[in-house]
Scaffold this motif. Structure first.
Motif, short mmCIF file in Angstrom:
data_model
loop_
_atom_site.label_atom_id
_atom_site.label_comp_id
_atom_site.label_asym_id
_atom_site.label_seq_id
_atom_site.Cartn_x
_atom_site.Cartn_y
_atom_site.Cartn_z
N ALA A 1 -28.47 19.39 67.24
CA ALA A 1 -29.39 18.60 68.06
C ALA A 1 -30.18 19.50 69.00
O ALA A 1 -29.73 20.60 69.36
CB ALA A 1 -28.63 17.55 68.86
N LEU A 2 -31.33 19.05 69.40
CA LEU A 2 -32.23 19.78 70.29
C LEU A 2 -32.18 19.15 71.67
O LEU A 2 -32.49 17.96 71.82
CB LEU A 2 -33.64 19.74 69.71
N ALA A 3 -31.79 19.91 72.69
CA ALA A 3 -31.72 19.39 74.05
C ALA A 3 -33.12 19.00 74.53
O ALA A 3 -34.06 19.79 74.43
CB ALA A 3 -31.11 20.43 74.99
N ASP B 1 -22.62 18.72 67.23
CA ASP B 1 -21.72 19.86 67.10
C ASP B 1 -22.38 21.15 67.58
O ASP B 1 -21.70 22.10 67.96
CB ASP B 1 -21.29 20.03 65.63
N VAL B 2 -23.71 21.18 67.54
CA VAL B 2 -24.49 22.31 68.04
C VAL B 2 -25.62 21.75 68.90
O VAL B 2 -26.38 20.90 68.43
CB VAL B 2 -25.10 23.16 66.89
N VAL B 3 -25.71 22.19 70.14
CA VAL B 3 -26.80 21.78 71.03
C VAL B 3 -27.68 23.00 71.27
O VAL B 3 -27.23 24.02 71.79
CB VAL B 3 -26.26 21.24 72.37
N VAL B 4 -28.95 22.90 70.87
CA VAL B 4 -29.89 24.01 70.95
C VAL B 4 -30.83 23.82 72.14
O VAL B 4 -31.36 22.72 72.36
CB VAL B 4 -30.72 24.10 69.64
N ALA B 5 -31.02 24.89 72.91
CA ALA B 5 -31.93 24.87 74.05
C ALA B 5 -32.45 26.28 74.30
O ALA B 5 -31.87 27.26 73.80
CB ALA B 5 -31.21 24.35 75.30
N ASP B 6 -33.52 26.39 75.08
CA ASP B 6 -33.91 27.73 75.53
C ASP B 6 -32.87 28.21 76.54
O ASP B 6 -32.07 27.42 77.06
CB ASP B 6 -35.31 27.70 76.16
N GLY B 7 -32.87 29.52 76.82
CA GLY B 7 -31.83 30.10 77.66
C GLY B 7 -31.81 29.57 79.08
O GLY B 7 -30.74 29.49 79.70
N PHE B 8 -32.96 29.20 79.62
CA PHE B 8 -33.02 28.65 80.98
C PHE B 8 -32.32 27.30 81.02
O PHE B 8 -31.44 27.05 81.84
CB PHE B 8 -34.48 28.53 81.41
#
Length: 331
Positions: A175-177, A219-226
């Protein structure tokens, strides 16, 4: 298996690092290569009654502090305990490298000394996090403050491979935060990433809001580093506040203390479920050899579990799997 350990990285070095490494020797049967001041390591172990088993020491007197420029690992402090660790890893003197030191310096070292897997645009920091359901992977947790859409797409691919190969999740939900679940929500980069990810070979399930994350909706949460780092730190802070609040409620009077005796088992189970120390740190995904960033405040148990991540990384051949996936992508 030989694990290279930065003995002077982190707030509690070298004592907790040495203790954690020796716990890992006992539990996982690994050999340890410490980098750092030899005399200080030996004296610390002797003064605290720690037997240095299956251990080598590579002597260096330089330390990268938390306030140092991350790029110092390349030149000014290339001979530091961290810099020496990266060089040893590159030279094949160990199977993985673990440090609780400066996050920026670990990122720079992993990217520019260990170097990226072919096809990976940006390596990222990935942390295993607890949820009400089961652990999930949060990425990026601070390596890349700003991300293009293609970076986020690749994070999803690497995260999916981690969950499949390490935590044995059959078809990981990626998923995309975002600040809403609708496809039209978010920054231009996030909307562009959504368009890429919905056509990916991995199981992309759309956007995820912050309130859904603790329930294990992905199961996986994707975000930029900030954003990822904010999620990580907020998550840890709220967990501490809640546990302290529960503790204080049961300390109010004799009646609440009696009630505590009846529910303490369940409270301890919940505490263990949401304990970030269980996984010890984060993995650098996208680089050619296993690099683990342990928590800066790691105690012995936390650092031992960071080494456990390194053992998993090597045993399950995750880097080979990522290399194969990116070769296929490039083709």
């Amino acid at each position: 298996m030989k694990i290279i350990v930065d003995a002077f990285g982190g707030d509690n070095a070298p004592l907790e690092i040495i203790k954690g490494a020796m716990l890992a020797v006992d539990e996982y049967g690994v050999d340890i290569v410490f980098t750092g001041n030899r005399d200080k390591i030996i004296n610390c172990a002797e003064q605290n009654g720690i037997e240095l088993k299956k251990t080598e020491i590579v002597d260096t007197n330089v330390i990268i502090t938390m306030s140092d420029d991350p790029k110092s690992v390349l030149k000014e402090k290339a001979d530091s305990s961290m810099g020496a660790g990266f060089r040893l890893l590159n030279d094949g003197a160990g199977d993985a490298f673990v440090s609780a030191g400066n996050t920026g310096a670990v990122t720079v070292g992993a990217t520019l000394i260990t170097k990226r897997i072919k096809g990976v645009k940006r390596p990222c920091i990935a942390s295993v996090m607890p949820s009400a359901d089961k652990p999930f992977l949060l990425m990026d947790c601070g390596a890349n403050s700003e991300c293009r859409a293609e970076f986020l797409y690749q994070f999803g691919l690497m995260g999916s491979l981690y969950m499949k190969n390490i935590l044995k999740v059959q078809n990981p939900r990626v998923a995309l935060a975002n600040n809403g679940t609708e496809e039209t929500k978010g920054t231009p980069e996030v909307k562009e990433a959504y368009a890429l990810m919905k056509n990916a070979d991995y199981n992309f399930v759309g956007n995820i809001e912050g309130r859904q994350i603790p329930f294990g909706d992905a199961d996986v949460v994707v975000a930029d580093g900030f954003t990822g780092n904010l999620i990580l730190k907020t998550y840890e802070g709220v967990a501490k506040v809640l546990m302290n609040g529960i503790k204080n409620v049961f300390k109010k009077n004799i009646l609440t203390k009696l009630c505590a005796a009846g529910v303490m088992g369940g409270i301890n189970e919940m505490k263990n479920q949401f304990d970030y120390k269980e996984y010890g740190g984060a993995v650098m995904l996208g680089v050619r050899k296993p690099v683990i960033k342990a928590h800066g405040s790691a105690d012995a148990r936390t650092f031992k579990n960071a080494i456990k991540q390194a053992v998993w990384f090597v045993n399950y051949g995750l880097i080979d799997e990522i290399e194969k996936a990116f070769k296929k992508e490039n083709e």
